[in-house]
Design an enzyme around this catalytic site. Structure first.
Site, PDB file in Angstrom:
ATOM      1  N   LYS A 129       0.846  -1.200   0.000  1.00 20.62           N
ATOM      2  CA  LYS A 129       0.000   0.000   0.000  1.00 20.62           C
ATOM      3  C   LYS A 129       0.880   1.249   0.000  1.00 20.62           C
ATOM      4  O   LYS A 129       1.919   1.275   0.660  1.00 20.62           O
ATOM      5  CB  LYS A 129      -0.891  -0.060   1.252  1.00 20.62           C
ATOM      6  CG  LYS A 129      -1.928   1.035   1.376  1.00 20.62           C
ATOM      7  CD  LYS A 129      -2.797   0.783   2.614  1.00 20.62           C
ATOM      8  CE  LYS A 129      -3.852   1.841   2.830  1.00 20.62           C
ATOM      9  NZ  LYS A 129      -4.685   1.564   4.018  1.00 20.62           N
ATOM     10  N   SER A 139      -9.728   1.363   3.282  1.00 21.47           N
ATOM     11  CA  SER A 139      -8.921   2.183   2.417  1.00 21.47           C
ATOM     12  C   SER A 139      -7.866   1.407   1.628  1.00 21.47           C
ATOM     13  O   SER A 139      -7.321   1.945   0.676  1.00 21.47           O
ATOM     14  CB  SER A 139      -8.221   3.268   3.248  1.00 21.47           C
ATOM     15  OG  SER A 139      -7.306   2.676   4.161  1.00 21.47           O
ATOM     16  N   SER A 175      -9.609  -1.116   7.416  1.00 18.62           N
ATOM     17  CA  SER A 175      -9.141  -0.944   6.035  1.00 18.62           C
ATOM     18  C   SER A 175      -8.420  -2.121   5.408  1.00 18.62           C
ATOM     19  O   SER A 175      -8.157  -2.109   4.209  1.00 18.62           O
ATOM     20  CB  SER A 175      -8.242   0.279   5.943  1.00 18.62           C
ATOM     21  OG  SER A 175      -9.039   1.425   5.901  1.00 18.62           O
TER      22      SER A 175
HETATM   23  N1  GLN Z   1     -13.006   3.661   7.065  1.00 13.01           N
HETATM   24  C1  GLN Z   1     -12.292   3.991   8.245  1.00 13.01           C
HETATM   25  C2  GLN Z   1     -11.863   5.434   8.190  1.00 13.01           C
HETATM   26  O1  GLN Z   1     -12.139   6.054   7.237  1.00 13.01           O
HETATM   27  C3  GLN Z   1     -11.117   3.091   8.428  1.00 13.01           C
HETATM   28  C4  GLN Z   1      -9.955   3.465   7.622  1.00 13.01           C
HETATM   29  C5  GLN Z   1      -8.759   2.628   7.918  1.00 13.01           C
HETATM   30  O2  GLN Z   1      -8.846   1.569   8.521  1.00 13.01           O
HETATM   31  N2  GLN Z   1      -7.620   3.132   7.492  1.00 13.01           N
HETATM   32  O3  GLN Z   1     -11.274   5.946   9.072  1.00 13.01           O
END
Ligand code: GLN
Length: 492
Positions: free
Chosen positions: A83, A158, A182
């Site tokens: 990532k 994400s 995410s």
């Molecule tokens: N969807 C969650 C957020 O927007 C989790 C994101 C993540 O785990 N990086 O914060």
């Protein structure tokens, strides 16, 4: 001409390909060319990758081939993607943000360095929601990634680029990061395995911080055994991350062979996860998987996670507070984009940050600054920190009565691109089942349990365990994987 888009070589699992590399039935260069061809054939449609290091990967593969397989390197010759939130030496690391457009770190994140030391080949950097804020990968400042199962749908986020690149067989595994789901959410939407380790199991050194008390790096792969192999390499103490736990790393891969059924295990089923507005296809596929677990000898018991309803609110106070502080370092001076038209230092900060950060990131910085401001700190941040402790206690109590907890990863399967992008609150609710594990610091695994009957899209089952008990999660997932409805691979 053979259809390179359906390359059987690229479809091998990480476990299979490393074996064939080790016994020399495949060379690192052959494997690398196969995945590069697959990327060329599918990437215009999927758009999982922000950058591809094709020449570097080829050069590394030939160097590895020249010296020959090394039994001491568990990922020898295996092409992987990471990532774009993980620092990679000399290679763009943008966090899918304009503010880091030209940023090339001078060092590798510890997890990346460990992959390289284990003989892996870095193929490219995966798309993501900007600074990991989002649940669909639509918040990337560059382009949205598409779900390989249905290109009109989101891959989740994400770490959507990491999930899509693995599901599309563009690589043999990827690293994602998980602050509130995410890794698990995109794994579930794309039909792959995703593991968020215990907080502190994997070093966060070189991961661009979002919510430092929640963030973890973890594997995203096509099988449970593949996930165990990646975790094996990246887990373990690192003196450069003071929150990284100094505890021995068990042999996750060997442990998989030690369990062939689920006899003697108790699985907790929280009513809060099973009753709440699940899409019927999610309830059905996850329900069948639990039945299968029972058929394999597990006992199921109800557990009460009574504070679940506060998890989303708690998370979105703590995460944004930490984000507002972490993102203060992007000031136009030290990294990336700088607005050169500014006449004063303050104006330069304001203009660089306004141009460099996207809408969702700005929203969270503002929210985070608000909940930390002197008049509101006690009402919001302090309160959230207290509720967080209670949520952790809820899990600890539940895990006294069972060995692990099972529930869905997400109330729905992958939805359409654009369907929720105008409604941040609706989007935040997608994290309802995943964020508690981050608040409590516990490991969570997303296992594909077949395709939903309504849209034919993958459904993910979530396994949450005790701190540092990734071994049990991997074992149970490995047994179940062989008995639940197969998910297969998307046809692209
Ligand atoms: N969807 C969650 C957020 O927007 C989790 C994101 C993540 O785990 N990086 O914060």
């Amino acid at each position: 001409m053979p259809d390179s888009t359906q390359s059987p070589l690229a479809q091998l699992t990480l476990t299979q390909v490393r074996q064939q590399l080790a016994d020399k039935s495949l060379s690192a260069s052959e494997v690398t060319e196969a995945v590069l061809a697959r990327i060329a054939a599918t990437e215009p449609r999927v758009q999982a990758l922000l950058s591809v290091q094709a020449e570097e990967a080829r050069a590394r593969a030939s160097a590895l081939d020249a010296s020959g397989p090394d039994a001491g390197k568990p990922l020898w010759g295996v092409p992987l993607v990471v990532k774009d939130v993980l620092a990679t030496k000399g290679v763009p690391t943008t966090c899918a943000s304009k503010i880091l457009e030209n940023f090339r770190p001078v060092f590798d994140a510890t997890a990346v360095a460990r992959l390289k030391d284990a003989g892996a080949i870095l193929l490219g950097k995966a798309n993501m929601d900007e600074f990991a804020m989002g649940s669909t990968t639509e918040n990337s400042a560059y382009f949205p990634t598409k779900n390989p199962w249905d290109l009109s749908r989101v891959p989740g986020g994400s770490s959507g680029g990491s999930a899509a690149t693995v599901a599309a067989c563009q690589c043999f595994g990827a690293l994602g990061t998980d602050t509130g789901g995410s890794i698990r959410l995109p794994a579930s939407f794309c039909g792959i395995v995703g593991l968020k380790p215990t907080y502190g199991r994997v070093s966060r050194f070189g991961m661009v911080a979002y919510g430092s008390s929640l963030d973890q790096i973890g594997p995203m792969t096509r099988t449970v055994e593949d996930a165990a192999r990646l975790l094996q390499v990246i887990a373990g103490h690192d003196e450069r991350d003071s929150t990284c736990i100094n505890a021995p790393v068990p042999d996750y891969v060997a442990a998989l062979a030690q369990r062939t059924d689920l006899k003697g295990l108790t699985i907790g089923l929280p009513a809060q996860y099973w009753d709440k507005g699940l899409a019927p296809e999610v309830a059905e596929a996850c329900g069948l998987a639990v039945k299968q677990a029972e058929a394999l000898g597990a006992k199921t018991v109800p557990v009460d996670l009574k504070l679940s309803e506060y998890a989303v609110a708690t998370y979105y106070i703590i995460a944004v507070a930490e984000a507002s502080s972490n993102l203060a370092r992007f000031d136009g001076v030290r990294y990336g984009l700088r607005d050169k038209s500014a006449q004063s230092l303050l104006e330069m900060y304001v203009k660089s940050r306004t141009r460099g950060f996207g809408e969702e990131v700005q929203r969270r910085i503002i929210l985070g600054t608000y909940v930390l401001s002197s008049g509101y700190y006690d009402a919001y941040y302090r309160k959230a920190a207290q509720v967080r402790r209670l949520i952790r206690q809820d899990f600890e109590a539940a895990l006294k009565n069972c060995d692990l907890i099972m529930g869905p990863v997400c109330p729905t399967t992958a939805f359409k691109v654009g369907e929720m992008s105008d409604d941040p609150l609706q989007m935040y609710l997608m994290d309802i089942f995943t964020i508690s594990a981050n608040l409590a610091g516990l490991p969570g695994l997303s296992l594909p349990v077949g395709l939903g009957h309504e849209y034919g899209l993958p459904v993910g089952l979530q396994l949450t365990g005790r701190a540092l008990d990734e071994t049990l999660l991997l074992q149970v997932a490995h047994v179940l994987e062989q008995h639940v409805a197969p998910t297969g691979l998307p046809s692209l």
